[in-house]
Design a protein around this motif. Structure first.
Motif, short mmCIF file in Angstrom:
data_model
loop_
_atom_site.label_atom_id
_atom_site.label_comp_id
_atom_site.label_asym_id
_atom_site.label_seq_id
_atom_site.Cartn_x
_atom_site.Cartn_y
_atom_site.Cartn_z
N LYS A 64 0.81 -1.22 0.00
CA LYS A 64 0.00 0.00 0.00
C LYS A 64 0.85 1.27 0.00
CE LYS A 64 -3.81 -2.19 2.53
NZ LYS A 64 -4.68 -2.13 3.74
N GLN B 48 -11.52 7.45 -4.16
CA GLN B 48 -11.79 6.61 -2.99
C GLN B 48 -11.77 5.13 -3.37
OE1 GLN B 48 -12.26 7.29 0.23
NE2 GLN B 48 -12.86 5.23 0.82
N GLY C 5 -4.49 10.90 6.02
CA GLY C 5 -5.53 10.24 5.25
C GLY C 5 -6.86 10.95 5.30
N ASP D 192 -9.66 6.63 1.61
CA ASP D 192 -8.74 5.51 1.44
C ASP D 192 -8.26 5.51 -0.01
OD1 ASP D 192 -7.33 3.13 1.57
OD2 ASP D 192 -9.11 1.88 1.27
#
Length: 453
Positions: A170, A241, A268, A282
């Motif tokens: 990630k 998103q 975030g 996200d």
């Protein structure tokens, strides 16, 4: 079944516990596969006597059903890929082959293969459906076309390996390369190979948006937040998103926006212009630049803390001039597609001399420039063959859009241009000099200098 795969690969597979039968041609492969039972097949897509898909179809016609791993070159056309899947292909590997990867792929294929021939037919139909979905990288779910990456050179093959590794994570990724090297394409590939592939892929060119609008574009704004804000607007960060946000030309981002971006990366959360509350998002961030950000940090043009936040994984993309192996593959990949888009119905090929001329160019615009040159050369092609003359004419106009004559007659490109003009003038030097915009004496001196007299 192969004619080019290194024999050392098969020896290594034997040492890895596989019993391997080998055939150098498609016809021989059909015979070998018919004489004994095999748990899996490795088939070269292009064999000297027939197409690899034809081999699989002939075996299926004989009732021989075994999962096949198809070995391709730098790329495989979608139509060929679908045909291979219909014929029984369940996996694809590109050259160069790595024994560890090939061995694991074979073990996976064999482990999931049903024992009975009847169930094998159902198994093959199932893998056809699964492979057909996997072929497109699941990008259709995001409404995007899959990336088409041509990688033949070791440096680009290494980049694809890096992409596979970072896609599983990630972390933020920084892509560094000259203009036209395909940074957005690689960012899209990371997205498609990641667990976020079902989400949106949102590219943003930070250098194309005016400084005063960049904050609103990225984070959105509330109605009435400023003059012209007649309605609420969702920012591009929020629009990404669940997916991936590409910040292209990140080095052009103004200092004030760098602060806001850093906060978003750390926390975030985003807050639209004129809004008092924040939203949690996200989003995976990939940044791309053609600048040397380390030098920009040293000069105070780019925040050091933001640089380290973005460059968790950095992938450097070499320019096209440093990977000539990819040029020929790119030409073969693009030429039929560009011809089809230009509505040229006859088959198009390129001459060997034209390829050599392309290989001699420096390509400051990299792959984007190459594609543009091919498009222009196709417009000058009527015989179905892109010639050296067409390529030289396009490159000449690109290098000297206003000049009529070359500055250095010894340069191969200029020499080719002069030769083309002379041939068109039937070697009438007076007419050729007039077309070049020079005197006949000057042309004569050039001809002597280039040994063309």
């Amino acid at each position: 079944m192969d004619d080019q795969i290194d024999a050392a690969v098969f020896r290594a597979l034997s040492l890895d516990g596989f019993a391997v039968d080998r055939a150098a041609t498609g016809a021989a492969g059909v015979v070998v596969a018919s004489e004994s039972t095999h748990d899996a097949l490795i088939v070269e897509l292009r064999l000297p006597d027939m197409y690899g898909v034809t081999v699989l179809e002939r075996l299926a016609g004989k009732g021989i059903v075994a999962p096949a791993l198809v070995v391709t070159g730098s790329y495989i056309q979608a139509e060929s890929e679908r045909a291979a899947i219909r014929a029984g292909a369940v996996a694809f590997r590109q050259k160069p082959l790595f024994v560890e990867d090939l061995g694991q792929a074979l073990r996976d294929i064999i482990a999931s293969r049903p024992c009975s021939p009847a169930s094998m037919l159902g198994y093959r139909d199932g893998v056809r459906r699964r492979a057909a979905g996997q072929v497109r990288c699941h990008c259709e779910q995001a409404g995007l076309p899959p990336p088409e990456i041509v990688a033949v050179s070791p440096s680009m093959r290494d980049i694809l390996t890096q992409i596979r590794h970072v896609a599983r994570t990630k972390v933020t990724v920084l892509l560094v390369g000259e203009t036209g090297t395909g940074k957005e394409l690689l960012a899209h590939a990371i997205h498609c190979a990641s667990g976020r592939r079902a989400g949106p892929f949102v590219p943003v060119n930070c250098g194309a948006i005016p400084d005063g609008l960049l904050e609103s574009e990225l984070f959105g704004h509330r109605k009435g937040a400023f003059t012209g804000a007649v309605d609420n607007k969702t920012g591009l960060v929020e629009a990404a998103q669940g997916g991936t946000l590409l910040l292209d030309e990140i080095g052009e981002m103004p200092a004030a926006m760098q602060v806001r971006l850093l906060r978003f990366l750390d926390e975030g959360r985003v807050r639209a212009v004129g809004e008092t509350s924040e939203k949690t998002v996200d989003v995976r961030v990939i940044a791309a630049t053609n600048r040397q950000l380390r030098k920009d940090v040293a000069r105070g043009r780019f925040r050091e803390d933001l640089y380290y936040r973005l460059a968790v994984a950095t992938i450097y993309i070499p320019p096209l001039r440093d990977r000539p192996e990819d040029l020929d593959a790119l030409v073969r990949h693009w030429l039929p597609r560009l011809a089809a888009s230009a509505d040229q119905r006859q088959p198009i090929r390129i001459s060997a001399r034209a390829i050599r001329m392309l290989q001699g160019h420096r390509w400051p615009g990299n792959a984007r420039e190459l594609r543009n040159v091919l498009e222009q050369a196709l417009c000058l092609t009527s015989s179905g063959v892109v010639t050296e003359r067409a390529v030289s004419s396009v490159l000449w106009r690109g290098l000297h859009p206003t000049a009529k004559v070359p500055a250095d007659a010894g340069d191969p490109l200029r020499k080719c241009q002069m030769q083309s003009v002379l041939e068109d003038s039937h070697w009438n030097r007076t007419k050729a000099a007039q077309r070049l915009g020079i005197g006949r004496t000057t042309l004569w001196r050039w001809l002597r200098k280039t040994d063309m007299s």
